[in-house]
Enzyme design. Sequence first.
Site, PDB file in Angstrom:
ATOM      1  N   CYS A   1       0.816  -1.228   0.000  1.00  0.00           N
ATOM      2  CA  CYS A   1       0.000   0.000   0.000  1.00  0.00           C
ATOM      3  C   CYS A   1       0.851   1.280   0.000  1.00  0.00           C
ATOM      4  O   CYS A   1       0.414   2.302  -0.527  1.00  0.00           O
ATOM      5  CB  CYS A   1      -0.965   0.006   1.156  1.00  0.00           C
ATOM      6  SG  CYS A   1      -0.248  -0.377   2.744  1.00  0.00           S
ATOM      7  N   HIS A   8      -2.500   6.496   3.931  1.00  0.00           N
ATOM      8  CA  HIS A   8      -1.056   6.749   3.906  1.00  0.00           C
ATOM      9  C   HIS A   8      -0.791   8.038   3.121  1.00  0.00           C
ATOM     10  O   HIS A   8      -1.464   8.316   2.112  1.00  0.00           O
ATOM     11  CB  HIS A   8      -0.324   5.616   3.192  1.00  0.00           C
ATOM     12  CG  HIS A   8      -0.221   4.345   3.982  1.00  0.00           C
ATOM     13  ND1 HIS A   8      -0.612   4.211   5.284  1.00  0.00           N
ATOM     14  CD2 HIS A   8       0.281   3.129   3.619  1.00  0.00           C
ATOM     15  CE1 HIS A   8      -0.372   2.971   5.707  1.00  0.00           C
ATOM     16  NE2 HIS A   8       0.156   2.292   4.709  1.00  0.00           N
TER      17      HIS A   8
HETATM   18  C1  2RA Z   1       2.003  -0.904   6.421  1.00  0.00           C
HETATM   19  N1  2RA Z   1       2.322  -0.985   4.046  1.00  0.00           N
HETATM   20  O1  2RA Z   1       1.554   0.220   6.316  1.00  0.00           O
HETATM   21  C2  2RA Z   1       2.124  -1.773   5.222  1.00  0.00           C
HETATM   22  C3  2RA Z   1       0.920  -2.664   5.120  1.00  0.00           C
HETATM   23  N2  2RA Z   1       0.949  -3.489   3.977  1.00  0.00           N
HETATM   24  O2  2RA Z   1       2.373  -1.402   7.471  1.00  0.00           O
END
Ligand code: 2RA
Length: 350
Positions: A130, A259
Amino acid sequence: MAPTLAIVGATGAVGTVMIDIINNRESVPWGEIRLIASARSAGKKITVRGAESTVVELSPEAFDGVDIALFDVPDEVSAQWAPIAAERGAIAVDNSGAFRMDPEVPLVVPEVNPEKVHERPKGIVSNPNCTTLSMMAALGALHREFGLRELVVSSYQAASGAGQEGIDRLHAEIEAVAGKQVGVRGGDVAEALAAAGLPEETPFKAPLALNVVPWAGSRKDDGWTSEELKVRNESRKILGIPDLKVSATCVRVPVVTTHSLAVHATFDREVSVARAREVFDAQPSIVLRDDHDNGVFPTPAEVVGADPTYVGRVRQALDFPNTLDFFVCGDNLRKGAALNTYEIAETLVS
Ligand code: 2RA
């Protein structure tokens, strides 16, 4: 006959978002939609496009008649079961880390490299991590225009990247510090968490409430984390630039979902903010929130539950004529996981 879609891990956090995406699509190309999960969740009833569906237990027979199987399960479960699904005639679209860097498995972002879905000798297509995914629509569009050469990235990753355990821990920590004089001299956050009875063991290695933690993923050689290496290796593979220079610092922030990344991208050609804006505007999966005069920029809180990638703070780096700086936010459970996986399935049948 309309193809059969299976969702493996249908009752998990990402599986649930996959079902939500399917339920909210205007139309879907699928005939049967089969929900598969571990024995613990088998028998559960979930409504999919108005019809009640019973979750079936993961088994080789569960893949009989399946054309495309979307997997969101732990790495070791995917490593074992995606090849079984492929043997039974399904194309497995896998959101674990098990196959991402396998040279015989394409790593696909439909806006960037959709043609790769057809190069799948193992019958498996991988969905990126991600963190990488959150910036790929933007970087892919810029790469087509300017030719990407170097990438320096800092991430601001949400707690939900660490799964339900991460979400629960952040909520518990926030509750433990709420209304207290902590985060000031004499008010230690860790002490407040201990006083509230929270276990010392945490998915984040340090308190996340009222804090930022420069660590995401597992420990790798020479001071790097797995998450930072994923950004490097996956960006190279998706963009088809094997020698792309990449350096990433991955940081966990007290945000539940979405994110964000601060991106410093250097190109072969001189860049301009005006042209970059046109490039972003032309990409349907990008929302440009960039109005310097009126303080308009994306933040993770406004992006939760949204499908597009939000881009803002687009600047030409003052001392680097070929370099753009920008800020990008993407819902890590949607485009970062469920949505991209589902879009790969749509690409396969389109
Ligand atoms: C995280 N990208 O944010 C990783 C999850 N797949 O921990």
